[in-house]
Design an enzyme around this catalytic site. Structure first.
Site, PDB file in Angstrom:
ATOM      1  N   GLU A  97      38.908 116.816   7.035  1.00 57.93           N
ATOM      2  CA  GLU A  97      38.937 117.927   7.970  1.00 57.93           C
ATOM      3  C   GLU A  97      39.317 119.254   7.306  1.00 57.93           C
ATOM      4  O   GLU A  97      40.331 119.050   6.514  1.00 57.93           O
ATOM      5  CB  GLU A  97      39.517 117.511   9.288  1.00 57.93           C
ATOM      6  CG  GLU A  97      39.585 118.390  10.537  1.00 57.93           C
ATOM      7  CD  GLU A  97      38.300 118.952  11.020  1.00 57.93           C
ATOM      8  OE1 GLU A  97      37.536 119.532  10.213  1.00 57.93           O
ATOM      9  OE2 GLU A  97      38.025 118.932  12.137  1.00 57.93           O
ATOM     10  N   ASP A  98      38.817 120.229   7.756  1.00 59.94           N
ATOM     11  CA  ASP A  98      39.122 121.636   7.264  1.00 59.94           C
ATOM     12  C   ASP A  98      40.321 122.087   7.652  1.00 59.94           C
ATOM     13  O   ASP A  98      41.461 122.558   6.973  1.00 59.94           O
ATOM     14  CB  ASP A  98      38.003 122.455   7.394  1.00 59.94           C
ATOM     15  CG  ASP A  98      37.414 122.982   8.844  1.00 59.94           C
ATOM     16  OD1 ASP A  98      37.916 122.019   9.569  1.00 59.94           O
ATOM     17  OD2 ASP A  98      36.657 123.656   8.961  1.00 59.94           O
ATOM     18  N   ASP A 101      43.603 122.404  14.254  1.00 55.40           N
ATOM     19  CA  ASP A 101      44.317 123.455  14.947  1.00 55.40           C
ATOM     20  C   ASP A 101      44.882 123.001  16.469  1.00 55.40           C
ATOM     21  O   ASP A 101      45.964 122.554  16.338  1.00 55.40           O
ATOM     22  CB  ASP A 101      43.219 124.284  15.360  1.00 55.40           C
ATOM     23  CG  ASP A 101      43.707 125.832  16.017  1.00 55.40           C
ATOM     24  OD1 ASP A 101      44.756 125.976  16.061  1.00 55.40           O
ATOM     25  OD2 ASP A 101      42.599 126.409  16.432  1.00 55.40           O
ATOM     26  N   PHE A 150      43.572 133.405  11.898  1.00 61.94           N
ATOM     27  CA  PHE A 150      42.371 132.925  12.077  1.00 61.94           C
ATOM     28  C   PHE A 150      41.633 132.832  10.697  1.00 61.94           C
ATOM     29  O   PHE A 150      41.637 133.853   9.942  1.00 61.94           O
ATOM     30  CB  PHE A 150      41.222 133.507  13.061  1.00 61.94           C
ATOM     31  CG  PHE A 150      39.803 132.878  13.075  1.00 61.94           C
ATOM     32  CD1 PHE A 150      39.958 131.729  14.149  1.00 61.94           C
ATOM     33  CD2 PHE A 150      38.759 132.985  12.382  1.00 61.94           C
ATOM     34  CE1 PHE A 150      38.960 131.005  14.548  1.00 61.94           C
ATOM     35  CE2 PHE A 150      37.822 132.014  12.670  1.00 61.94           C
ATOM     36  CZ  PHE A 150      37.720 131.316  13.559  1.00 61.94           C
ATOM     37  N   ARG A 163      31.533 131.428   4.969  1.00 64.53           N
ATOM     38  CA  ARG A 163      31.949 130.161   4.290  1.00 64.53           C
ATOM     39  C   ARG A 163      32.035 130.126   2.797  1.00 64.53           C
ATOM     40  O   ARG A 163      32.600 129.160   2.048  1.00 64.53           O
ATOM     41  CB  ARG A 163      30.910 129.081   4.689  1.00 64.53           C
ATOM     42  CG  ARG A 163      31.198 128.677   6.337  1.00 64.53           C
ATOM     43  CD  ARG A 163      30.090 127.709   6.487  1.00 64.53           C
ATOM     44  NE  ARG A 163      29.745 127.485   7.944  1.00 64.53           N
ATOM     45  CZ  ARG A 163      30.364 126.936   8.759  1.00 64.53           C
ATOM     46  NH1 ARG A 163      31.476 126.296   8.495  1.00 64.53           N
ATOM     47  NH2 ARG A 163      30.021 126.740  10.055  1.00 64.53           N
TER      48      ARG A 163
END
Ligand code: IMP
Ligand code: MG
Length: 172
Positions: A97-98, A101, A150, A163
């Site tokens: 997973e990136d 959160d 963010f 990206r």
């Protein structure tokens, strides 16, 4: 909102973290053929670098989930947009997973995968933003803890933008 990204983690720092994660996973999965499952789209750059440093005969698959609308908040209303192509029963599954959160997305995914009875199921996350957690998540392999900002770059987007950035940046 200013959308000029500022560097949080450089490509050199990321590369070092990916090498460390690969070494940890290699040690734990010696003699196994894990199946790496990437969560699209955010994990695709991480996945590409990670599997090439891993030096294990991994297989890869991807799932695509929808949790975000067009904004910056997870909706909590998660659906599988593209499911697995690989049977995972009896496999050693490693989810990539990136960013974790609120934790809602990945805990949904882990529950979904667990029902398919893999031999083992672990989570490798490039970044963790623990300040925003809503449900507990065990991250077995973690790259970085990031502040409540963010982040974009290295595969991670804001509204499909940024990206392509080679560094992990933040936007205000
Ligand atoms: P969660 O369900 O709140 O844990 O959100 C997980 C997903 O939301 C991640 O896989 C990302 O795709 C996205 N996300 C969460 N925080 C950020 C961020 O700071 N930048 C970009 N995407 C994010
Ligand atoms: Mg994601």
């Amino acid at each position: 909102m200013s959308s000029q990204p500022k560097i949080l983690l450089t490509r050199a720092e990321i590369n070092k973290a990916v090498a460390r994660l690969a070494a940890e996973v290699r040690r734990d999965y010696r003699g196994k053929q894990p199946l790496c499952i990437g969560v699209l789209k955010g994990s695709f750059v991480f996945m590409a670098d990670f599997i090439r440093q891993l030096e294990l005969p991994v297989e890869v698959d991807f799932v695509r989930l929808s949790s975000y609308g067009a904004g910056k908040q997870t909706s909590g209303n998660i659906t599988v947009v593209q499911g697995l192509k690989t049977k995972i029963k009896g496999r050693d599954v490693l989810v990539l997973e990136d960013i974790v959160d609120t934790g809602l997305t990945v805990s949904f995914l882990l529950d979904y995968l667990r029902k398919k009875v893999p031999a083992s199921l672990r989570l490798c996350a490039l970044t963790d933003k623990p300040s925003r957690r809503q449900v507990p998540v065990t991250i077995d392999y973690l790259g970085f803890t990031v502040p409540d900002k963010f982040i974009v770059g290295y595969g991670i987007d804001w509204n499909e933008k940024f990206r392509y950035l080679p560094d992990i940046c933040f936007i205000d």
